[in-house]
Design an enzyme around this catalytic site. Structure first.
Site, PDB file in Angstrom:
ATOM      1  N   ASP A 178     -11.551   6.014  -2.127  1.00 55.09           N
ATOM      2  CA  ASP A 178     -12.306   4.878  -2.665  1.00 55.09           C
ATOM      3  C   ASP A 178     -13.079   5.245  -3.916  1.00 55.09           C
ATOM      4  O   ASP A 178     -13.198   4.445  -4.850  1.00 55.09           O
ATOM      5  CB  ASP A 178     -13.335   4.368  -1.632  1.00 55.09           C
ATOM      6  CG  ASP A 178     -12.713   3.775  -0.384  1.00 55.09           C
ATOM      7  OD1 ASP A 178     -11.793   2.966  -0.526  1.00 55.09           O
ATOM      8  OD2 ASP A 178     -13.173   4.120   0.712  1.00 55.09           O
ATOM      9  N   THR A 207      -7.944  -3.917   0.834  1.00 51.57           N
ATOM     10  CA  THR A 207      -6.683  -4.443   1.356  1.00 51.57           C
ATOM     11  C   THR A 207      -6.881  -5.754   2.113  1.00 51.57           C
ATOM     12  O   THR A 207      -6.035  -6.646   2.043  1.00 51.57           O
ATOM     13  CB  THR A 207      -6.019  -3.404   2.288  1.00 51.57           C
ATOM     14  OG1 THR A 207      -5.903  -2.168   1.593  1.00 51.57           O
ATOM     15  CG2 THR A 207      -4.647  -3.861   2.723  1.00 51.57           C
ATOM     16  N   GLU A 254      -4.572   7.186   0.875  1.00 51.19           N
ATOM     17  CA  GLU A 254      -5.166   6.617   2.083  1.00 51.19           C
ATOM     18  C   GLU A 254      -4.139   6.433   3.184  1.00 51.19           C
ATOM     19  O   GLU A 254      -4.445   6.582   4.363  1.00 51.19           O
ATOM     20  CB  GLU A 254      -5.796   5.261   1.737  1.00 51.19           C
ATOM     21  CG  GLU A 254      -6.360   4.539   2.941  1.00 51.19           C
ATOM     22  CD  GLU A 254      -6.909   3.165   2.589  1.00 51.19           C
ATOM     23  OE1 GLU A 254      -7.524   2.550   3.473  1.00 51.19           O
ATOM     24  OE2 GLU A 254      -6.715   2.708   1.457  1.00 51.19           O
ATOM     25  N   ASP A 287       0.828  -1.210   0.000  1.00 53.09           N
ATOM     26  CA  ASP A 287       0.000   0.000   0.000  1.00 53.09           C
ATOM     27  C   ASP A 287       0.859   1.256   0.000  1.00 53.09           C
ATOM     28  O   ASP A 287       0.690   2.154  -0.814  1.00 53.09           O
ATOM     29  CB  ASP A 287      -0.872   0.038   1.261  1.00 53.09           C
ATOM     30  CG  ASP A 287      -2.183  -0.693   1.109  1.00 53.09           C
ATOM     31  OD1 ASP A 287      -2.898  -0.432   0.148  1.00 53.09           O
ATOM     32  OD2 ASP A 287      -2.486  -1.521   1.981  1.00 53.09           O
ATOM     33  N   ASP A 312      -6.063   5.337  -4.070  1.00 53.55           N
ATOM     34  CA  ASP A 312      -6.229   4.187  -3.179  1.00 53.55           C
ATOM     35  C   ASP A 312      -5.275   3.127  -3.699  1.00 53.55           C
ATOM     36  O   ASP A 312      -5.538   2.478  -4.705  1.00 53.55           O
ATOM     37  CB  ASP A 312      -7.668   3.665  -3.187  1.00 53.55           C
ATOM     38  CG  ASP A 312      -7.920   2.714  -2.022  1.00 53.55           C
ATOM     39  OD1 ASP A 312      -6.926   2.197  -1.466  1.00 53.55           O
ATOM     40  OD2 ASP A 312      -9.092   2.481  -1.680  1.00 53.55           O
ATOM     41  N   ILE A 321      -4.183   0.109  -2.794  1.00 48.49           N
ATOM     42  CA  ILE A 321      -4.781  -1.223  -2.936  1.00 48.49           C
ATOM     43  C   ILE A 321      -6.130  -1.172  -2.228  1.00 48.49           C
ATOM     44  O   ILE A 321      -6.206  -1.319  -1.010  1.00 48.49           O
ATOM     45  CB  ILE A 321      -3.907  -2.348  -2.348  1.00 48.49           C
ATOM     46  CG1 ILE A 321      -2.541  -2.387  -3.012  1.00 48.49           C
ATOM     47  CG2 ILE A 321      -4.603  -3.705  -2.540  1.00 48.49           C
ATOM     48  CD1 ILE A 321      -1.623  -3.464  -2.474  1.00 48.49           C
ATOM     49  N   ASP A 322      -7.175  -0.915  -2.998  1.00 42.93           N
ATOM     50  CA  ASP A 322      -8.513  -0.949  -2.420  1.00 42.93           C
ATOM     51  C   ASP A 322      -8.868  -2.392  -2.096  1.00 42.93           C
ATOM     52  O   ASP A 322      -8.489  -3.312  -2.816  1.00 42.93           O
ATOM     53  CB  ASP A 322      -9.524  -0.359  -3.409  1.00 42.93           C
ATOM     54  CG  ASP A 322     -10.899  -0.226  -2.809  1.00 42.93           C
ATOM     55  OD1 ASP A 322     -11.031   0.442  -1.782  1.00 42.93           O
ATOM     56  OD2 ASP A 322     -11.846  -0.818  -3.367  1.00 42.93           O
TER      57      ASP A 322
END
Length: 378
Positions: free
Chosen positions: A299, A159, A79, A54, A154, A156-157
Protein backbone atom coordinates in the site's frame (compact mmCIF):
# COMPACT_ATOMS: atom_id res chain seq x y z
CA UNK A 1 19.04 2.14 -13.45
CA UNK A 2 18.43 4.83 -16.08
CA UNK A 3 15.63 2.78 -17.62
CA UNK A 4 14.00 1.49 -14.45
CA UNK A 5 11.82 4.50 -13.64
CA UNK A 6 10.38 4.64 -17.19
CA UNK A 7 9.83 0.87 -16.94
CA UNK A 8 7.88 1.28 -13.67
CA UNK A 9 5.73 3.98 -15.26
CA UNK A 10 5.19 1.86 -18.39
CA UNK A 11 4.03 -1.20 -16.46
CA UNK A 12 1.71 0.98 -14.39
CA UNK A 13 0.18 2.31 -17.62
CA UNK A 14 -0.32 -1.19 -18.94
CA UNK A 15 -1.80 -2.24 -15.60
CA UNK A 16 -4.21 0.71 -15.68
CA UNK A 17 -5.43 -0.32 -19.12
CA UNK A 18 -6.14 -3.85 -17.88
CA UNK A 19 -8.05 -2.41 -14.91
CA UNK A 20 -10.18 -0.26 -17.20
CA UNK A 21 -10.81 -3.17 -19.55
CA UNK A 22 -12.02 -5.39 -16.72
CA UNK A 23 -14.38 -2.71 -15.46
CA UNK A 24 -15.76 -2.08 -18.97
CA UNK A 25 -16.76 -5.73 -19.51
CA UNK A 26 -19.53 -6.02 -16.93
CA UNK A 27 -20.60 -9.64 -17.71
CA UNK A 28 -16.96 -10.66 -17.48
CA UNK A 29 -16.35 -8.61 -14.37
CA UNK A 30 -19.00 -10.53 -12.43
CA UNK A 31 -17.04 -13.72 -13.09
CA UNK A 32 -13.76 -12.29 -11.84
CA UNK A 33 -14.48 -12.10 -8.13
CA UNK A 34 -13.04 -14.65 -5.73
CA UNK A 35 -13.14 -14.22 -1.98
CA UNK A 36 -9.88 -14.15 -0.06
CA UNK A 37 -9.69 -16.49 2.90
CA UNK A 38 -7.24 -17.52 5.60
CA UNK A 39 -4.04 -15.60 6.34
CA UNK A 40 -4.25 -13.54 3.11
CA UNK A 41 -7.48 -11.90 4.24
CA UNK A 42 -7.38 -8.30 5.48
CA UNK A 43 -9.08 -8.49 8.88
CA UNK A 44 -10.38 -4.94 8.56
CA UNK A 45 -13.10 -6.04 6.15
CA UNK A 46 -15.82 -8.61 6.66
CA UNK A 47 -15.36 -9.55 3.00
CA UNK A 48 -12.03 -8.90 1.28
CA UNK A 49 -11.91 -9.72 -2.41
CA UNK A 50 -9.37 -10.32 -5.07
CA UNK A 51 -10.11 -10.26 -8.75
CA UNK A 52 -8.52 -11.73 -11.79
CA UNK A 53 -7.57 -8.15 -12.65
CA UNK A 54 -5.49 -7.95 -9.44
CA UNK A 55 -3.65 -11.18 -10.15
CA UNK A 56 -3.16 -10.52 -13.85
CA UNK A 57 -1.83 -7.00 -13.26
CA UNK A 58 0.57 -8.24 -10.62
CA UNK A 59 1.88 -10.98 -12.87
CA UNK A 60 2.27 -8.73 -15.93
CA UNK A 61 4.33 -6.28 -13.84
CA UNK A 62 6.49 -9.13 -12.54
CA UNK A 63 6.90 -10.48 -16.07
CA UNK A 64 7.74 -7.19 -17.77
CA UNK A 65 10.14 -5.93 -15.08
CA UNK A 66 11.80 -9.33 -14.67
CA UNK A 67 12.33 -9.60 -18.41
CA UNK A 68 13.83 -6.12 -18.72
CA UNK A 69 15.82 -6.29 -15.46
CA UNK A 70 16.81 -9.90 -14.66
CA UNK A 71 18.48 -8.68 -11.45
CA UNK A 72 15.01 -8.00 -10.03
CA UNK A 73 13.70 -11.53 -10.49
CA UNK A 74 12.77 -13.01 -7.14
CA UNK A 75 12.59 -9.54 -5.61
CA UNK A 76 9.29 -8.34 -7.09
CA UNK A 77 6.55 -8.76 -4.51
CA UNK A 78 2.82 -8.17 -4.55
CA UNK A 79 -0.33 -8.38 -2.50
CA UNK A 80 -1.96 -11.25 -4.34
CA UNK A 81 -1.47 -14.98 -4.60
CA UNK A 82 -1.14 -15.98 -8.25
CA UNK A 83 -3.56 -18.86 -7.73
CA UNK A 84 -7.13 -18.40 -8.91
CA UNK A 85 -10.18 -20.61 -8.87
CA UNK A 86 -11.22 -21.68 -12.36
CA UNK A 87 -14.74 -22.09 -13.74
CA UNK A 88 -14.92 -25.70 -12.49
CA UNK A 89 -13.60 -24.96 -9.00
CA UNK A 90 -10.03 -26.11 -9.64
CA UNK A 91 -6.92 -24.00 -9.09
CA UNK A 92 -5.01 -22.26 -11.87
CA UNK A 93 -1.73 -20.40 -11.41
CA UNK A 94 -2.08 -17.17 -13.36
CA UNK A 95 1.03 -16.11 -15.25
CA UNK A 96 1.99 -14.30 -18.44
CA UNK A 97 2.76 -16.63 -21.33
CA UNK A 98 5.32 -16.20 -24.09
CA UNK A 99 2.66 -15.02 -26.57
CA UNK A 100 -0.82 -13.47 -26.38
CA UNK A 101 -2.22 -16.85 -27.42
CA UNK A 102 -0.48 -18.61 -24.52
CA UNK A 103 -1.80 -16.07 -22.02
CA UNK A 104 -5.30 -16.22 -23.49
CA UNK A 105 -5.30 -20.01 -23.19
CA UNK A 106 -4.37 -19.78 -19.52
CA UNK A 107 -7.05 -17.16 -18.87
CA UNK A 108 -9.62 -19.41 -20.52
CA UNK A 109 -8.87 -21.99 -17.85
CA UNK A 110 -10.08 -19.41 -15.31
CA UNK A 111 -12.95 -17.88 -17.24
CA UNK A 112 -14.33 -20.88 -19.07
CA UNK A 113 -14.62 -21.44 -22.84
CA UNK A 114 -17.63 -19.14 -23.28
CA UNK A 115 -15.39 -16.16 -22.45
CA UNK A 116 -12.91 -16.63 -25.31
CA UNK A 117 -13.20 -13.04 -26.58
CA UNK A 118 -12.69 -11.60 -23.10
CA UNK A 119 -9.58 -13.75 -22.61
CA UNK A 120 -8.23 -12.53 -25.95
CA UNK A 121 -8.83 -8.87 -25.03
CA UNK A 122 -7.06 -9.28 -21.70
CA UNK A 123 -4.13 -11.13 -23.28
CA UNK A 124 -3.77 -8.45 -25.95
CA UNK A 125 -3.64 -5.75 -23.25
CA UNK A 126 -1.04 -7.68 -21.25
CA UNK A 127 1.26 -8.12 -24.27
CA UNK A 128 0.73 -4.67 -25.80
CA UNK A 129 3.81 -2.45 -25.97
CA UNK A 130 3.50 0.84 -24.07
CA UNK A 131 5.08 4.00 -25.46
CA UNK A 132 5.60 6.83 -23.00
CA UNK A 133 5.44 10.42 -24.17
CA UNK A 134 7.04 11.68 -20.94
CA UNK A 135 10.48 12.62 -22.29
CA UNK A 136 11.63 13.88 -18.87
CA UNK A 137 11.75 10.30 -17.59
CA UNK A 138 14.41 9.22 -20.08
CA UNK A 139 16.99 11.65 -18.62
CA UNK A 140 16.61 10.68 -14.95
CA UNK A 141 19.51 8.77 -13.41
CA UNK A 142 18.90 8.08 -9.69
CA UNK A 143 22.27 6.34 -9.30
CA UNK A 144 21.29 3.02 -7.74
CA UNK A 145 21.62 -0.44 -9.26
CA UNK A 146 18.51 -2.59 -9.90
CA UNK A 147 20.36 -5.44 -8.22
CA UNK A 148 20.13 -3.52 -4.93
CA UNK A 149 16.38 -3.01 -5.15
CA UNK A 150 13.15 -4.80 -4.39
CA UNK A 151 9.71 -3.96 -5.77
CA UNK A 152 6.32 -3.81 -4.05
CA UNK A 153 3.19 -3.90 -6.21
CA UNK A 154 -0.39 -3.16 -5.25
CA UNK A 155 -2.09 -4.14 -8.50
CA UNK A 156 -5.42 -2.49 -7.64
CA UNK A 157 -5.40 -0.65 -4.34
CA UNK A 158 -8.90 -0.17 -2.90
CA UNK A 159 -10.13 -3.37 -4.56
CA UNK A 160 -13.48 -3.16 -2.77
CA UNK A 161 -14.18 0.20 -4.43
CA UNK A 162 -13.05 -1.27 -7.77
CA UNK A 163 -15.50 -4.15 -7.36
CA UNK A 164 -18.37 -1.94 -6.19
CA UNK A 165 -17.79 0.30 -9.16
CA UNK A 166 -19.48 3.52 -7.98
CA UNK A 167 -18.48 5.75 -10.87
CA UNK A 168 -19.69 9.25 -10.06
CA UNK A 169 -18.99 9.85 -6.37
CA UNK A 170 -18.91 13.61 -5.74
CA UNK A 171 -15.67 14.97 -4.30
CA UNK A 172 -15.59 16.83 -0.98
CA UNK A 173 -12.98 19.61 -1.02
CA UNK A 174 -11.32 17.83 -3.93
CA UNK A 175 -11.22 14.44 -2.19
CA UNK A 176 -13.37 11.55 -3.47
CA UNK A 177 -14.90 9.79 -0.42
CA UNK A 178 -15.01 6.50 -2.37
CA UNK A 179 -15.75 5.01 -5.76
CA UNK A 180 -13.59 4.16 -8.73
CA UNK A 181 -11.45 7.28 -8.35
CA UNK A 182 -9.81 5.70 -5.31
CA UNK A 183 -8.79 2.49 -7.15
CA UNK A 184 -5.09 2.94 -7.98
CA UNK A 185 -2.10 1.00 -9.29
CA UNK A 186 0.87 1.38 -6.92
CA UNK A 187 4.46 0.41 -7.70
CA UNK A 188 7.41 1.16 -5.43
CA UNK A 189 11.11 0.28 -5.42
CA UNK A 190 13.01 0.04 -2.13
CA UNK A 191 16.65 -0.49 -1.19
CA UNK A 192 16.93 -4.17 -0.26
CA UNK A 193 19.64 -3.45 2.34
CA UNK A 194 17.99 -0.55 4.19
CA UNK A 195 14.31 -0.85 3.28
CA UNK A 196 14.17 2.82 2.28
CA UNK A 197 11.75 3.52 -0.62
CA UNK A 198 13.59 5.18 -3.52
CA UNK A 199 11.25 5.11 -6.54
CA UNK A 200 7.48 5.34 -6.64
CA UNK A 201 4.65 5.41 -9.17
CA UNK A 202 0.97 6.08 -8.46
CA UNK A 203 -1.31 5.45 -11.43
CA UNK A 204 -4.94 6.62 -11.41
CA UNK A 205 -6.75 4.45 -14.00
CA UNK A 206 -10.09 6.17 -13.32
CA UNK A 207 -9.04 9.80 -13.02
CA UNK A 208 -11.71 11.29 -15.29
CA UNK A 209 -14.11 10.48 -18.10
CA UNK A 210 -13.55 11.49 -21.70
CA UNK A 211 -16.32 14.07 -22.32
CA UNK A 212 -16.98 12.74 -25.83
CA UNK A 213 -16.75 8.96 -25.38
CA UNK A 214 -17.58 8.66 -21.69
CA UNK A 215 -14.62 6.28 -21.27
CA UNK A 216 -12.32 6.51 -18.30
CA UNK A 217 -8.95 8.22 -18.69
CA UNK A 218 -6.00 7.92 -16.33
CA UNK A 219 -2.92 9.78 -15.22
CA UNK A 220 0.22 8.92 -13.26
CA UNK A 221 2.68 10.48 -10.82
CA UNK A 222 6.27 9.45 -10.07
CA UNK A 223 8.99 10.30 -7.60
CA UNK A 224 12.69 9.60 -6.99
CA UNK A 225 14.26 9.88 -3.53
CA UNK A 226 17.76 8.40 -3.43
CA UNK A 227 20.78 9.96 -1.75
CA UNK A 228 20.66 13.69 -2.47
CA UNK A 229 18.36 13.21 -5.49
CA UNK A 230 14.79 14.43 -5.07
CA UNK A 231 12.80 14.48 -8.31
CA UNK A 232 9.04 14.31 -8.76
CA UNK A 233 6.38 14.82 -11.40
CA UNK A 234 4.52 16.87 -8.77
CA UNK A 235 5.53 20.12 -7.12
CA UNK A 236 5.48 20.30 -3.31
CA UNK A 237 2.07 21.66 -2.23
CA UNK A 238 2.00 24.94 -0.35
CA UNK A 239 1.58 24.36 3.39
CA UNK A 240 -1.61 25.49 5.10
CA UNK A 241 -1.20 27.41 8.36
CA UNK A 242 -3.14 24.63 10.11
CA UNK A 243 -3.14 21.08 8.74
CA UNK A 244 -6.16 19.41 7.18
CA UNK A 245 -6.16 15.64 7.73
CA UNK A 246 -7.60 12.77 5.67
CA UNK A 247 -8.76 9.64 7.49
CA UNK A 248 -10.37 6.29 6.94
CA UNK A 249 -14.10 6.08 7.60
CA UNK A 250 -13.27 3.37 10.14
CA UNK A 251 -10.91 5.57 12.17
CA UNK A 252 -11.47 5.64 15.93
CA UNK A 253 -13.76 8.45 17.19
CA UNK A 254 -11.12 9.63 19.69
CA UNK A 255 -8.59 10.08 16.89
CA UNK A 256 -11.14 11.89 14.71
CA UNK A 257 -12.02 14.22 17.57
CA UNK A 258 -8.41 15.08 18.44
CA UNK A 259 -7.48 15.79 14.82
CA UNK A 260 -10.62 17.86 14.31
CA UNK A 261 -9.18 20.37 16.81
CA UNK A 262 -6.15 21.15 14.62
CA UNK A 263 -8.03 24.01 12.99
CA UNK A 264 -7.52 23.08 9.35
CA UNK A 265 -11.13 22.03 8.97
CA UNK A 266 -12.96 18.78 9.81
CA UNK A 267 -11.10 15.61 8.81
CA UNK A 268 -11.76 14.47 5.25
CA UNK A 269 -12.83 10.84 4.78
CA UNK A 270 -11.72 8.65 1.88
CA UNK A 271 -11.35 5.00 0.85
CA UNK A 272 -8.08 3.29 0.01
CA UNK A 273 -4.73 3.78 1.72
CA UNK A 274 -3.03 4.57 -1.59
CA UNK A 275 -5.62 7.20 -2.45
CA UNK A 276 -5.29 8.91 0.94
CA UNK A 277 -1.49 8.96 0.49
CA UNK A 278 -2.03 10.47 -2.97
CA UNK A 279 -4.27 13.17 -1.44
CA UNK A 280 -1.32 14.25 0.72
CA UNK A 281 1.09 14.28 -2.22
CA UNK A 282 -1.37 16.40 -4.22
CA UNK A 283 -1.93 18.83 -1.35
CA UNK A 284 -5.62 17.99 -1.02
CA UNK A 285 -4.81 17.10 2.60
CA UNK A 286 -1.75 17.88 4.71
CA UNK A 287 -1.56 14.54 6.49
CA UNK A 288 -3.02 11.04 6.40
CA UNK A 289 -3.33 9.45 9.82
CA UNK A 290 -4.09 5.81 10.50
CA UNK A 291 -4.07 4.56 14.08
CA UNK A 292 -4.13 0.81 13.35
CA UNK A 293 -1.94 -1.71 11.53
CA UNK A 294 -4.31 -2.14 8.59
CA UNK A 295 -1.99 -1.06 5.78
CA UNK A 296 0.76 -3.12 4.19
CA UNK A 297 4.08 -2.67 2.42
CA UNK A 298 2.41 -2.81 -1.00
CA UNK A 299 0.00 0.00 0.00
CA UNK A 300 2.61 2.49 1.08
CA UNK A 301 5.97 1.80 -0.60
CA UNK A 302 5.35 3.60 -3.91
CA UNK A 303 3.49 6.60 -2.42
CA UNK A 304 6.10 6.83 0.35
CA UNK A 305 8.86 7.30 -2.25
CA UNK A 306 6.86 10.12 -3.88
CA UNK A 307 6.28 11.83 -0.53
CA UNK A 308 10.02 11.58 0.23
CA UNK A 309 10.74 13.15 -3.16
CA UNK A 310 8.48 16.07 -2.14
CA UNK A 311 10.34 16.55 1.15
CA UNK A 312 8.01 14.55 3.38
CA UNK A 313 7.60 10.94 4.37
CA UNK A 314 5.57 8.26 6.11
CA UNK A 315 6.32 7.50 9.75
CA UNK A 316 5.11 4.80 12.12
CA UNK A 317 2.55 6.53 14.35
CA UNK A 318 3.28 4.49 17.46
CA UNK A 319 7.04 5.09 17.30
CA UNK A 320 6.64 8.75 16.35
CA UNK A 321 4.35 9.38 19.34
CA UNK A 322 6.81 7.64 21.63
CA UNK A 323 9.66 9.83 20.37
CA UNK A 324 7.50 12.96 20.72
CA UNK A 325 6.50 12.11 24.29
CA UNK A 326 10.10 11.37 25.26
CA UNK A 327 11.08 14.86 24.11
CA UNK A 328 14.56 13.75 23.16
CA UNK A 329 14.48 15.28 19.70
CA UNK A 330 14.81 11.90 17.99
CA UNK A 331 13.64 11.69 14.39
CA UNK A 332 10.31 9.84 14.02
CA UNK A 333 10.90 6.37 12.56
CA UNK A 334 10.00 6.15 8.85
CA UNK A 335 8.49 2.96 7.48
CA UNK A 336 10.84 0.37 5.97
CA UNK A 337 10.01 -2.32 3.43
CA UNK A 338 12.67 -5.06 3.46
CA UNK A 339 11.90 -7.17 6.53
CA UNK A 340 8.76 -9.12 7.43
CA UNK A 341 7.29 -8.87 10.92
CA UNK A 342 8.55 -11.78 13.01
CA UNK A 343 6.05 -14.33 14.22
CA UNK A 344 3.35 -13.31 11.72
CA UNK A 345 1.84 -15.30 8.87
CA UNK A 346 0.39 -14.43 5.47
CA UNK A 347 -0.30 -10.80 4.70
CA UNK A 348 0.28 -9.82 8.34
CA UNK A 349 4.01 -10.40 7.84
CA UNK A 350 4.07 -7.19 5.79
CA UNK A 351 1.62 -5.03 7.77
CA UNK A 352 2.84 -1.56 8.73
CA UNK A 353 2.85 -1.88 12.54
CA UNK A 354 1.52 0.75 14.89
CA UNK A 355 -0.36 2.87 12.37
CA UNK A 356 1.17 5.66 10.28
CA UNK A 357 1.28 9.37 9.52
CA UNK A 358 1.99 10.57 5.98
CA UNK A 359 3.00 14.20 5.38
CA UNK A 360 4.86 16.56 3.08
CA UNK A 361 5.71 19.38 5.51
CA UNK A 362 7.40 18.44 8.83
CA UNK A 363 5.50 21.12 10.76
CA UNK A 364 2.27 19.34 9.91
CA UNK A 365 3.67 16.06 11.24
CA UNK A 366 4.59 17.78 14.49
CA UNK A 367 1.12 19.32 14.79
CA UNK A 368 -0.54 15.92 14.25
CA UNK A 369 1.65 14.22 16.84
CA UNK A 370 1.00 16.96 19.39
CA UNK A 371 -2.75 16.59 18.81
CA UNK A 372 -2.58 12.81 19.35
CA UNK A 373 -0.07 12.57 22.19
CA UNK A 374 -2.75 12.42 24.93
CA UNK A 375 -5.30 10.24 23.09
CA UNK A 376 -5.91 7.06 25.16
CA UNK A 377 -4.72 3.85 23.56
CA UNK A 378 -2.17 5.45 21.22
Amino acid sequence: MAGLLPALVAVSQKAAEVARLCRAEEPLFRLLVAEKTGPDRNERFQHDFKTLADVLIQELIKHDLGTQFPELRGHIHGEESSEFKDAEGGTVTVQVGATPGDTAALLLAVLGPEQARAAELLAEAVHREVTLEDTELADIEPGVCPGDLGIWIDPIDSTNEFIRGCEDVAAVDGVAPGGLRSALVLVGAFDRHTGVPVLGVINEPFFQRDPQTGRWQGRYHWGVAHGDTRLCSLSPPAPRPRPCVVLSRAEAPAVRGALGLLGGGPPLLAAGAGYKLLCVALGLADAFVLSRATTFAWDSCGPHAILRALGGGVVALEGALRARRDGGGAEPPELRYHRPRPGRAGAERWANPGGLVAFVHPQHLRAVLDALRDVPGL
